[in-house]
Design an enzyme around this catalytic site. Structure first.
Site, PDB file in Angstrom:
ATOM      1  N   THR A 157       6.270  -5.568   5.644  1.00 37.41           N
ATOM      2  CA  THR A 157       7.434  -5.431   4.601  1.00 37.41           C
ATOM      3  C   THR A 157       6.800  -6.198   3.773  1.00 37.41           C
ATOM      4  OG1 THR A 157       9.000  -6.088   6.604  1.00 37.41           O
ATOM      5  CG2 THR A 157       9.698  -6.433   4.513  1.00 37.41           C
ATOM      6  N   PHE A 198       8.463  -7.779  -0.235  1.00 35.80           N
ATOM      7  CA  PHE A 198       9.149  -8.572  -0.231  1.00 35.80           C
ATOM      8  C   PHE A 198       9.653  -8.076  -2.482  1.00 35.80           C
ATOM      9  CE2 PHE A 198       8.730 -10.387   3.474  1.00 35.80           C
ATOM     10  CZ  PHE A 198       9.807 -10.592   4.099  1.00 35.80           C
TER      11      PHE A 198
END
Length: 420
Positions: free
Chosen positions: A301, A303
């Site tokens: 992921t 960010f």
């Protein structure tokens, strides 16, 4: 006969004592060897810490002389020499390269932070950081990872959803926030893109986290007792294969993985579970029933760190820039914009479109590219872009997160090692 039996018992007794004695000797030897290895490991840590201090002195020298952080010619020379010396010690080149790629990455990242703190004159005052969920949420772990090599510390302000993060920064209750923007399995997080458009905050950094989802439940629960699983929509999307394999288990959305864990911990019902990180499971006092249940093990992921004010990234540090643009409704309008990036040799890393709520059937394009908006080449490109697009907004220039490993010429390396 009795004498023979008695003699056999004596011999067996002696053999057992000798075996016990040998077993004790082997245990003591193993314990001594483990202590020696442990001591060497501690020595390696001390040496690594000393190397990092020297690396920062190198960064100070580069800063004083106006040099860039990375010198890949020097890195190639270093790696070549180390693989040669490692081979002479019986260490495979792949092992040497793997070890020192990690060491060099740490060195480069530490030097980046040094330049940002000194050249860009970043404040060292503690930050208030708005983060989704509760302690040990994925966003919190990503924030800890991001600031691990920095002198500046942060105090988390935990928020129940993405909107509250943006509101907290906009109202200046928090200095900075961290939000997930995309995942390698589930794709983009469109809500965050829309909030970036709505609040026009500045992107000041990025972080990438390898995500390993776990099925977390109360003690005594099992895969057979679980009927309902709660988590953030992104986490559930990244674990579709698990639900396909267990059709009796239903998925339910929560605002964060943290809120899902809190629900499970509160009810202590063996029929409900949550999807969260192993770290969060340990903190909550719950048990992990299954590890790494995400569809793909290479699950990352990305960010974004967002704030009211942009950051100044020195030219010595590789940077990335994010901007938005709108085009006219003429054929080829987007292609004309993309041609600007090509003509200036700019590497575009992301193109994402989102509908504009106030302009039906029109799209806003988010573009990430490598480069610093303060560089002459990038400034020229953005100025040219404004002549072919109807609107261009720079959302921020920030340090490039990825530190690509320096590659060696394997043919030349093989020839060099064969000469040993």
């Amino acid at each position: 006969m009795l004498k023979q039996i008695t003699g056999a018992i004596k011999i067996t007794g002696q053999t057992m004592k000798e075996a016990q004695k040998n077993s004790n000797n082997y245990y003591e030897q193993l314990n001594d060897l483990r202590q020696s290895i442990g001591q060497l490991d501690e020595d390696l840590l001390r040496i690594f810490a000393e190397r990092r201090k020297l690396s920062l002195k190198v960064a100070n020298n580069k800063l004083a002389t106006g040099k860039k952080v990375r010198d890949q010619a020097q890195e190639k020379n270093l790696l070549s020499n180390l693989t040669k010396k490692g081979q002479a010690l019986g260490i495979e080149p792949s092992v040497t390269l793997s070890l020192f790629h990690n060491i060099i990455e740490d060195s480069v990242r530490s030097q980046y932070d040094f330049f940002l703190e000194n050249c860009a004159q970043e404040s060292l005052e503690p930050l208030t950081l708005a983060v989704l969920g509760e302690p040990d949420s994925y966003s919190h772990i990503a924030a800890q990872q991001h600031f691990a090599t920095k002198k500046r510390r942060f105090t988390p302000e935990f928020c129940p959803n993405f909107l509250s993060i943006f509101k907290s920064i906009d109202a200046k209750r928090a200095d900075i926030g961290i939000v997930p923007i995309e995942n390698t399995t589930a794709g983009n997080i469109t809500e965050v893109y829309d909030l970036l458009l709505q609040y026009q905050l500045k992107i000041v950094g990025e972080e990438k986290l390898k995500v390993k989802h776990c099925l977390v439940a109360p003690k005594g629960a099992s895969l057979e007792t679980i009927k309902d699983v709660y988590s953030h929509p992104q986490a559930i999307a990244q674990c579709k294969a698990f639900f396909n394999q267990h059709p009796h288990i239903n998925s339910h959305f929560r605002s964060s993985t943290s809120s899902a864990l809190k629900l499970v911990a509160e009810y202590q019902n063996p029929s409900i579970a949550a999807i969260a990180s192993e770290q969060a499971a340990e903190s909550s006092g719950l048990e992990v029933l299954s590890y790494a249940i995400n569809n793909y093990q290479e699950n990352y992921t990305r960010f974004l760190l967002i704030a009211n004010q942009e950051v100044n990234v020195p030219n010595a540090v590789p940077a990335k820039t994010t901007l938005t643009l709108q085009t006219s409704q003429q054929p080829g309008a987007l292609l004309d914009c993309l041609q600007v990036f090509k003509s200036h040799g700019i590497n575009m890393t992301k193109l994402e479109s989102r509908p504009i709520p106030t302009k039906p059937w029109q799209e806003l394009f988010y573009i990430d590219f490598e480069g610093n908006a303060n560089e002459i080449n990038i400034k020229t490109a953005i100025s040219e872009l404004k002549t072919v697009a109807t609107e261009v907004t720079v959302l921020g220039t920030y340090p490039l997160h990825d530190i690509l490993a320096t590659k060696l010429d394997h043919h030349a390396l093989s020839n060099q090692l064969n000469k040993l």
